[in-house]
Design a protein around this motif. Sequence first.
Motif, mmCIF file in Angstrom:
data_model
loop_
_atom_site.group_PDB
_atom_site.id
_atom_site.type_symbol
_atom_site.label_atom_id
_atom_site.label_comp_id
_atom_site.label_asym_id
_atom_site.label_seq_id
_atom_site.Cartn_x
_atom_site.Cartn_y
_atom_site.Cartn_z
ATOM 1 N N GLU A 36 0.832 -1.206 0.000
ATOM 2 C CA GLU A 36 0.000 0.000 0.000
ATOM 3 C C GLU A 36 0.871 1.263 0.000
ATOM 4 O O GLU A 36 2.034 1.221 0.399
ATOM 5 C CB GLU A 36 -0.959 0.022 1.207
ATOM 6 C CG GLU A 36 -0.293 0.069 2.557
ATOM 7 C CD GLU A 36 -0.066 -1.320 3.167
ATOM 8 O OE1 GLU A 36 0.137 -2.280 2.401
ATOM 9 O OE2 GLU A 36 -0.063 -1.414 4.396
ATOM 10 N N ASP A 37 0.277 2.366 -0.453
ATOM 11 C CA ASP A 37 0.924 3.675 -0.340
ATOM 12 C C ASP A 37 0.805 4.132 1.110
ATOM 13 O O ASP A 37 -0.298 4.271 1.625
ATOM 14 C CB ASP A 37 0.189 4.699 -1.227
ATOM 15 C CG ASP A 37 0.886 4.851 -2.567
ATOM 16 O OD1 ASP A 37 2.056 4.424 -2.678
ATOM 17 O OD2 ASP A 37 0.250 5.396 -3.491
ATOM 18 N N ILE A 38 1.922 4.393 1.759
ATOM 19 C CA ILE A 38 1.853 4.827 3.156
ATOM 20 C C ILE A 38 1.469 6.309 3.174
ATOM 21 O O ILE A 38 2.046 7.108 2.432
ATOM 22 C CB ILE A 38 3.195 4.612 3.867
ATOM 23 C CG1 ILE A 38 3.607 3.141 3.726
ATOM 24 C CG2 ILE A 38 3.117 5.013 5.329
ATOM 25 C CD1 ILE A 38 4.996 2.833 4.234
ATOM 26 N N ALA A 39 0.494 6.658 4.024
ATOM 27 C CA ALA A 39 -0.029 8.035 4.046
ATOM 28 C C ALA A 39 1.061 9.037 4.418
ATOM 29 O O ALA A 39 1.934 8.746 5.241
ATOM 30 C CB ALA A 39 -1.168 8.109 5.055
ATOM 31 N N ARG A 54 7.929 4.596 11.081
ATOM 32 C CA ARG A 54 7.232 3.925 12.194
ATOM 33 C C ARG A 54 6.240 2.875 11.675
ATOM 34 O O ARG A 54 6.127 1.789 12.221
ATOM 35 C CB ARG A 54 6.461 4.957 13.033
ATOM 36 C CG ARG A 54 7.370 5.763 13.939
ATOM 37 C CD ARG A 54 6.599 6.858 14.642
ATOM 38 N NE ARG A 54 7.498 7.726 15.399
ATOM 39 C CZ ARG A 54 7.220 8.972 15.749
ATOM 40 N NH1 ARG A 54 6.051 9.507 15.421
ATOM 41 N NH2 ARG A 54 8.089 9.687 16.426
ATOM 42 N N TYR A 55 5.543 3.230 10.605
ATOM 43 C CA TYR A 55 4.562 2.298 10.032
ATOM 44 C C TYR A 55 5.255 0.989 9.648
ATOM 45 O O TYR A 55 4.786 -0.105 9.969
ATOM 46 C CB TYR A 55 3.918 2.953 8.800
ATOM 47 C CG TYR A 55 2.890 2.091 8.123
ATOM 48 C CD1 TYR A 55 1.547 2.172 8.456
ATOM 49 C CD2 TYR A 55 3.270 1.181 7.127
ATOM 50 C CE1 TYR A 55 0.605 1.368 7.839
ATOM 51 C CE2 TYR A 55 2.337 0.370 6.511
ATOM 52 C CZ TYR A 55 1.009 0.470 6.862
ATOM 53 O OH TYR A 55 0.082 -0.330 6.261
ATOM 54 N N VAL A 56 6.391 1.119 8.962
ATOM 55 C CA VAL A 56 7.086 -0.075 8.469
ATOM 56 C C VAL A 56 7.731 -0.831 9.636
ATOM 57 O O VAL A 56 7.727 -2.061 9.682
ATOM 58 C CB VAL A 56 8.154 0.319 7.413
ATOM 59 C CG1 VAL A 56 8.950 -0.889 6.974
ATOM 60 C CG2 VAL A 56 7.475 0.990 6.221
ATOM 61 N N HIS A 57 8.252 -0.100 10.599
ATOM 62 C CA HIS A 57 8.865 -0.761 11.757
ATOM 63 C C HIS A 57 7.815 -1.558 12.526
ATOM 64 O O HIS A 57 8.058 -2.695 12.939
ATOM 65 C CB HIS A 57 9.519 0.291 12.664
ATOM 66 C CG HIS A 57 10.166 -0.302 13.869
ATOM 67 N ND1 HIS A 57 11.274 -1.121 13.782
ATOM 68 C CD2 HIS A 57 9.862 -0.235 15.189
ATOM 69 C CE1 HIS A 57 11.621 -1.516 15.000
ATOM 70 N NE2 HIS A 57 10.777 -0.991 15.869
#
Length: 196
Positions: A36-39, A54-57
Amino acid sequence: MDLIFASNNKHKIKEINNILGNSFRLLSLSDVNIDEDIAENETTLEGNALAKARYVHEATGMDVFADDTGLEVEALGGRPGVHSARFAGENKNSDANIDKLLLLLEGKSNRNARFRTVIALILNGTEYLFEGIVNGSIIDEKRGSQGFGYDPVFIPENRGLTFAEMDLDAKNRISHRARAFEKLRAFLVQKEIPEK
Ligand code: IMP
């Protein structure tokens, strides 16, 4: 050492692989099955870079870094800044972005601007920020066909050519992104030296 670069931009990943060298195995988002495209909804470059890292971690538990870049124009109070990609609309059209920028600068004598890249790194659960800046100015017409984004109207300080008139190597030697990634590289290399 495995490190995720929170990007799927193949060109960027190749460029950063060259800067970081062989000690690191760089993984893209698709390598770790994040499609997905991270916001990027934050109001600062730092906020966006941290939010992506942070999202990916949180999703992988792995070490990761993310970047965000903006063009900051003095006479416009730092705009387009964090909104650089979508300055003229959601379709991220570079020509429309430049046209809007030149219109807003019409008649203004202060043409000072800078590109700023922020990298957020999460390493062993700790967050770090790195910054790279190239100062310059905005000319009043497009020149050159290389590069991307605002390159045709940006002349780096003490140079006579726009980024779009330089070959990629010449741009990469002085660019905001190269400067930020060089700081990241120096930090990671020093972290790799075992403590005595
Ligand atoms: P990103 O954070 O790297 O995706 O950059 C956001 C936006 O800033 C891009 O969509 C471009 O409009 C602009 N930008 C970033 N880097 C450059 C550059 O090196 N030259 C020209 N424009 C850039």
